[in-house]
Design an enzyme around this catalytic site. Structure first.
Site, PDB file in Angstrom:
ATOM      1  N   ALA A  24     -18.738   9.486   5.785  1.00  0.00           N
ATOM      2  CA  ALA A  24     -17.893  10.192   6.744  1.00  0.00           C
ATOM      3  C   ALA A  24     -18.334   9.838   8.146  1.00  0.00           C
ATOM      4  O   ALA A  24     -19.497   9.521   8.393  1.00  0.00           O
ATOM      5  CB  ALA A  24     -17.971  11.705   6.521  1.00  0.00           C
ATOM      6  N   MET A  27     -14.093  10.122  12.733  1.00  0.00           N
ATOM      7  CA  MET A  27     -12.637  10.071  12.584  1.00  0.00           C
ATOM      8  C   MET A  27     -12.172  10.453  11.184  1.00  0.00           C
ATOM      9  O   MET A  27     -11.151  11.101  11.021  1.00  0.00           O
ATOM     10  CB  MET A  27     -12.144   8.660  12.898  1.00  0.00           C
ATOM     11  CG  MET A  27     -10.638   8.525  12.944  1.00  0.00           C
ATOM     12  SD  MET A  27      -9.935   9.397  14.350  1.00  0.00           S
ATOM     13  CE  MET A  27      -8.199   9.227  13.961  1.00  0.00           C
ATOM     14  N   LYS A  73      -9.237   6.481   2.695  1.00  0.00           N
ATOM     15  CA  LYS A  73      -9.757   7.124   3.893  1.00  0.00           C
ATOM     16  C   LYS A  73      -8.781   8.197   4.345  1.00  0.00           C
ATOM     17  O   LYS A  73      -7.579   7.956   4.432  1.00  0.00           O
ATOM     18  CB  LYS A  73      -9.953   6.094   5.008  1.00  0.00           C
ATOM     19  CG  LYS A  73     -10.611   6.662   6.259  1.00  0.00           C
ATOM     20  CD  LYS A  73     -10.907   5.554   7.265  1.00  0.00           C
ATOM     21  CE  LYS A  73     -11.537   6.110   8.530  1.00  0.00           C
ATOM     22  NZ  LYS A  73     -11.847   5.043   9.515  1.00  0.00           N
ATOM     23  N   ASP A 167     -15.710  -3.236  17.311  1.00  0.00           N
ATOM     24  CA  ASP A 167     -16.860  -2.556  16.699  1.00  0.00           C
ATOM     25  C   ASP A 167     -17.474  -3.394  15.579  1.00  0.00           C
ATOM     26  O   ASP A 167     -17.881  -2.866  14.550  1.00  0.00           O
ATOM     27  CB  ASP A 167     -16.451  -1.186  16.164  1.00  0.00           C
ATOM     28  CG  ASP A 167     -17.652  -0.247  15.997  1.00  0.00           C
ATOM     29  OD1 ASP A 167     -18.675  -0.466  16.670  1.00  0.00           O
ATOM     30  OD2 ASP A 167     -17.562   0.700  15.193  1.00  0.00           O
TER      31      ASP A 167
END
Length: 451
Positions: A24, A27, A73, A167
């Site tokens: 987790a 977001m 997700k 990222d």
């Protein structure tokens, strides 16, 4: 990979049975899951789920198997009433859908308009680059060059769709059976500075500080492809040394090159440069890495095989839970899901009234502030920083959710705010907290990826 918490985790999301919790972040929550073969799905439901058939051309033998594992997700429940959070989640779905290639996971299904938005993508069975290097040591020249060429391929596909990743880091690279795969498009951006619907504001700071360039630390909205090139170099630096170029944030001065193989010094010296205009483009990086392999007397195939052997020998691929080894959905789960479909409901409708949703999760006040992270695989706690406009986030809270009288599910406590570090000027050393939490670079990880 952890077992599902029956008090907080749903059993079904869309047409997928959840099997385990992968992690987790600020977001969303990621689960290992498997598609439930259902009959009679309406055209409207298929359209809502945006179901995508597995790509048979990707060379995976299990492509035709309906029980193939995926990652599902979901958006964090405390963000559901925040429009910008839903928009950012939808942008992540669009980014994964747009990018198609062997070095990125394929989108399998999504429902961004659902009450609790979700998407499903291919599960990549393998350790992250972070885990591999930390557990088995730095990579030699050949495997590292093969890794670099795979990352160049991934970024080339991403940039080819006019996206930036923003990222890229060791924990977002998974070393699967078919080689490295780049994950986590939560910060991907499509030329937002040209859009009236931009979600990133001038001055916002998004990314992971030890792997981002100075220009991204200053302003994430106006970065170019050179920022991803820098992150690629920083990731290779870690693969060669076991550490990030800078432990806390990028600097205007070169990093300490100790531990970097001399063969990589010329390339990394150009890539890990504070000035984006001095960095090579992806074609230049590819050419340099190919020359490295030639100088080492290796072909790309040989180097890729060395990397694969290193991954196999390390034996760090996450162990699947027993439920995932059955090869098919739980009969009870499938029966309930099929019953719902037969009655014209969504497959997860059997749990609609009794599923408590997600409880006890920390609420970040502004997801745009969840920017810090290192590669500590045991910590997925968001770190809240200065938002770039002089504000400091207040202590997060847990949403109040009515529970049945017979149940008690304690909520999580507030997350500790991370240090706010000023951007150093040229020649200055970074400002380091007097008592940093853990070793250099040990800042909580915010990305989600298969463990």
């Amino acid at each position: 990979m952890k077992p599902l918490d029956t008090n907080t985790d749903p059993r079904v999301v869309g047409p997928f049975e959840l099997l385990a919790r992968l992690g987790a972040g600020g977001m969303g929550v990621a689960y290992l899951a498997r598609e439930i073969p259902l009959e009679g799905l309406s055209d409207e439901m298929v359209a809502a789920y945006r179901l995508v058939e597995p790509d048979h051309d990707r060379g995976r033998d299990e492509a035709a198997d309906p029980s193939r594992l995926v990652v599902v997700k979901t958006i964090q429940p405390h963000l559901l009433d925040q429009p910008h959070a839903r928009e950012r989640f939808a942008r992540e779905i669009d980014a994964i859908r747009a990018v198609a290639g062997d070095r990125v996971p394929a989108l399998r299904a999504a429902d961004p308009e659902a009450g609790e938005p979700w998407f499903a993508m291919d599960y990549v069975a393998g350790p992250s680059l972070h885990t591999l290097v930390r557990e088995s040591g730095p990579l030699p020249v050949g495997p590292c060059a093969a890794l670099g060429l795979a990352l160049v391929d991934a970024l080339a596909v991403i940039h080819g769709t006019k996206l930036l990743h923003r990222d890229l880091k060791p924990s977002n690279v998974v070393l699967g059976p078919d080689g490295p795969v780049v994950l986590d498009f939560g910060l991907a951006v499509l030329s937002e500075r040209q859009s009236s619907q931009a979600l990133t504001r001038t001055g916002d700071r998004l990314g992971t500080r030890p792997y981002m360039p100075v220009e991204q630390l200053r302003d994430s909205k106006h970065v170019e492809a050179a920022a991803d090139v820098y992150a690629l170099g920083a990731t290779l630096f870690f693969a060669l040394t076991g550490r990030a170029p800078y432990p806390y944030m990028p600097l205007m001065v070169p990093p300490t090159w100790e531990g970097v193989d001399p063969a990589f010094l010329p390339l990394l010296g150009r890539v890990i440069d504070a000035e984006p205009l001095r960095r090579p483009d992806l074609d230049g990086v590819r050419e340099n890495l190919s020359t490295l392999l030639t100088d080492a007397g290796l072909t790309l195939g040989q180097a890729a095989e060395q990397l694969r052997e290193r991954v196999v020998a390390a034996d760090l691929t996450p162990k699947l839970p027993p439920e995932a080894l059955k090869g098919r959905a739980d009969p009870v789960v499938r029966e309930l899901a099929q019953k719902a479909v037969d009655e014209g409901e969504a497959p997860d409708a059997p749990w609609a009234e009794e599923d408590p949703g997600f409880y006890g999760l920390v609420n970040t006040e502004d997801i745009a502030w969840v920017v810090e992270g290192t590669d500590d695989p045991g910590d997925h706690t968001p770190t809240l920083l200065d938002d770039g406009r002089g504000r400091t986030p207040t202590a997060p809270t847990v949403p109040t959710v009515p529970l049945p009288a017979s149940e008690h599910r304690p909520g999580a406590g507030p997350a500790a705010a991370g240090p706010t570090l000023p951007l150093p000027r040229p020649g200055e050393a970074p400002t380091v907290p007097a008592d940093p939490a853990g070793p250099a670079g040990a800042v909580p990880e915010t990305a989600i990826h298969p463990r």
